[in-house]
Design an enzyme around this catalytic site. Structure first.
Site, mmCIF file in Angstrom:
data_model
loop_
_atom_site.group_PDB
_atom_site.id
_atom_site.type_symbol
_atom_site.label_atom_id
_atom_site.label_comp_id
_atom_site.label_asym_id
_atom_site.label_seq_id
_atom_site.Cartn_x
_atom_site.Cartn_y
_atom_site.Cartn_z
ATOM 1 N N LYS A 295 -59.996 -25.927 5.307
ATOM 2 C CA LYS A 295 -59.593 -25.225 4.075
ATOM 3 C C LYS A 295 -60.547 -25.554 2.927
ATOM 4 O O LYS A 295 -60.868 -24.702 2.105
ATOM 5 C CB LYS A 295 -58.142 -25.586 3.729
ATOM 6 C CG LYS A 295 -57.152 -24.938 4.703
ATOM 7 C CD LYS A 295 -55.733 -25.388 4.510
ATOM 8 C CE LYS A 295 -55.486 -26.760 5.046
ATOM 9 N NZ LYS A 295 -54.118 -27.170 5.261
ATOM 10 N N HIS B 50 -58.981 -33.075 -3.244
ATOM 11 C CA HIS B 50 -57.838 -32.876 -2.348
ATOM 12 C C HIS B 50 -57.114 -34.190 -2.130
ATOM 13 O O HIS B 50 -57.738 -35.231 -1.922
ATOM 14 C CB HIS B 50 -58.318 -32.343 -0.987
ATOM 15 C CG HIS B 50 -57.186 -32.068 -0.048
ATOM 16 N ND1 HIS B 50 -56.485 -30.883 -0.064
ATOM 17 C CD2 HIS B 50 -56.593 -32.841 0.885
ATOM 18 C CE1 HIS B 50 -55.520 -30.928 0.834
ATOM 19 N NE2 HIS B 50 -55.564 -32.113 1.431
ATOM 20 N N ASP C 6 -55.286 -22.269 10.907
ATOM 21 C CA ASP C 6 -54.558 -23.450 10.451
ATOM 22 C C ASP C 6 -53.078 -23.142 10.235
ATOM 23 O O ASP C 6 -52.220 -23.969 10.529
ATOM 24 C CB ASP C 6 -55.170 -24.009 9.159
ATOM 25 C CG ASP C 6 -54.466 -25.289 8.729
ATOM 26 O OD1 ASP C 6 -54.472 -26.248 9.520
ATOM 27 O OD2 ASP C 6 -53.869 -25.316 7.641
ATOM 28 N N SER D 70 -57.757 -29.693 9.861
ATOM 29 C CA SER D 70 -56.875 -28.826 9.072
ATOM 30 C C SER D 70 -57.255 -28.894 7.588
ATOM 31 O O SER D 70 -57.435 -27.867 6.922
ATOM 32 C CB SER D 70 -55.425 -29.279 9.304
ATOM 33 O OG SER D 70 -54.566 -28.769 8.327
ATOM 34 N N ARG E 26 -47.798 -27.461 15.226
ATOM 35 C CA ARG E 26 -47.844 -28.933 15.213
ATOM 36 C C ARG E 26 -46.545 -29.496 14.647
ATOM 37 O O ARG E 26 -46.024 -30.518 15.113
ATOM 38 C CB ARG E 26 -49.029 -29.419 14.369
ATOM 39 C CG ARG E 26 -50.367 -29.275 15.057
ATOM 40 C CD ARG E 26 -51.508 -29.444 14.090
ATOM 41 N NE ARG E 26 -51.499 -30.740 13.436
ATOM 42 C CZ ARG E 26 -52.031 -30.996 12.233
ATOM 43 N NH1 ARG E 26 -52.624 -30.035 11.548
ATOM 44 N NH2 ARG E 26 -51.985 -32.192 11.718
#
Ligand code: URA
Length: 442
Positions: A187, A82, A161, A183, A168
């Site tokens: 995931k 990621h 999320d 967040s 947000r």
């Protein structure tokens, strides 16, 4: 329990326990807690922060709000990757092909671009026929048969999320370390992989603007990953200039293929080599990162990575002939040369500005549902420290709208600086964070 007490408690700087955290995440996901109260709580978290334990509880509560993907049908150690988001961050696609070509399965769920950063799924959609959505059974079948697949993150994953991120975004609470960490990690945890390599970007094109913040974010994400028994390693890498040479969806597919042909930008290649080596290590294919780097490099020079990329594209319905003929990818009508404004050494990029320029051209979206143009963007093959000569062609704007393209040329001039003094190129790797601790790399 009531939400007002939870808001008061956080406002006064006290840690929230797991029951309270479950209560507000569940209530907000189901709509029993309204936006105005959740906004107040998010702002209290923004100001007062959360400790590691609270952040892990928040992550767990978020994971529980949606579906958890079961990848146990895939043989081997599944390693995920990621990036916290950047510009010309064309890492995932060539990286996955190279890692899969070396025997580590990758079952990746990726996102779309939002704001100034690009997204893997948009890039892949520029390959004619490529399917980013498919039933879970087919996704697993492809990973078992080909070694890897990349699909769009399921809408059912981490429902909390989606709602919290959207809130947000409009309440000035994006840039909070516990909120970003929970967040991202919720995931990653929900998508069912066994180990995770994180690329935390730092610099003027990243969420984290300074090294201390980036290290804190990496530390908390690594600790959450390990808490969930998913070995997690984070690299902190530079985002003070675009990483690769292309920004835009089909342009980044071209660059991905060029990397696999051994022709990519050096900085991009270095990040791919390091993260790939780490993935091979977590997947137990090599003992050390150095050993992994050699194998990744070999996968470029012996063509195994490119071959694997073609197999993945075909398995997901795409036309793999694009790898040998870029004209099969979406092409813009106009290509306008970017000419250097003066002679000197490149010294600065407004990297976020460059990401926004791609959005201005139509490559990215300002709002979640905006339609994007897969063919547009720009290339720019110079990096900080490079010498440029007045009027030399240093890049190209790709556009379907000439007046927008000319405006982009003007805007581009404001987004970089050069000077007469030789400037050192910024480091590429700043630190590595793992369960062993923090290793400073530059
Ligand atoms: N990426 C995410 O998925 N969430 C954040 O909060 C920031 C970046």
């Amino acid at each position: 329990m009531n939400i007002l007490d939870i808001i008061e408690k956080k406002k006064n700087g006290f840690p929230l326990n797991q029951i309270e955290t479950d209560y507000f995440v569940d209530g907000y996901s189901k709509g029993t807690i309204p936006d105005y109260q959740m906004s107040a709580l998010l702002m209290a978290i923004w100001f007062k922060g959360m400790d590691e334990f609270e952040t892990s509880n928040l992550t767990l509560a978020m994971v529980k709000s949606g579906k958890i993907i079961d990848l146990s049908g895939i043989h081997g150690i599944k390693v995920d990757k990621h990036s916290s988001g950047g510009v010309a961050d064309t890492v995932s696609i060539p990286l996955i092909a190279l890692v899969v070509a070396n025997g580590v399965p990758v079952a990746k769920m990726s996102g779309r671009g939002l704001g100034h950063t690009g997204g893997t799924i948009d890039k892949l959609e520029s390959i004619p026929g490529f399917r980013v959505e498919m039933p879970e059974e087919e996704f697993i079948e492809i990973v078992n048969r080909v070694g890897g697949a990349i699909i769009s993150q399921s809408e059912e994953l981490v429902i909390a999320d989606k709602k919290m991120y959207a809130l947000r975004d409009v309440t000035g609470t994006i840039d909070s370390i516990p909120l970003i960490a929970s967040s991202i990690m919720s995931k990653k945890i929900a998508s069912g992989n066994d180990a995770i390599v994180l690329d935390v970007k730092v610099g003027n094109g990243a969420f984290m603007k300074n090294l201390e913040e980036a290290i804190n974010l990496a530390k908390i994400m690594v600790s959450i990953g390990n808490y969930f028994r998913k070995e997690t390693v984070a690299y902190i890498t530079d985002m003070n200039q675009p990483l690769g040479d292309s920004v835009g969806n089909s342009l980044e597919i071209e660059e991905s293929i060029n990397v696999l042909k051994g022709k990519g930008s050096q900085r991009l290649l270095e990040v791919i080599k390091n993260l790939g080596a780490e993935m091979l290590k977590l997947g137990k294919k090599v003992q050390t990162v150095d050993e992994g780097k050699i194998i990744i490099e070999e996968g470029i020079f012996n063509g195994k990575g490119l071959q694997k990329f073609k197999e993945i594209v075909e398995a997901q319905g795409g036309n793999s002939a694009i790898a040998d003929d870029f004209s099969l990818l979406p092409q813009s009508k106009f290509k306008l040369p970017i000419l250097a404004k003066s002679t000197g050494f490149l010294s600065f990029f407004d990297t976020t500005g460059l990401g926004k320029l791609a959005t201005f051209l139509g490559a990215g979206r300002e709002m979640k549902d905006d339609k994007i143009d897969l063919s547009v963007g720009f290339t720019f093959n110079k990096k900080i420290g490079d010498k440029i000569f007045s009027k030399e062609q240093i890049g190209e704007i790709h556009t379907n709208d000439l007046s927008k393209g000319n405006m982009a040329l003007e805007k581009f001039k404001m987004l970089y600086s050069s000077g007469t003094e030789q400037v050192k190129s910024p480091p590429l790797f700043y630190a590595k964070v793992s369960k062993e601790g923090i290793e400073i790399l530059s």
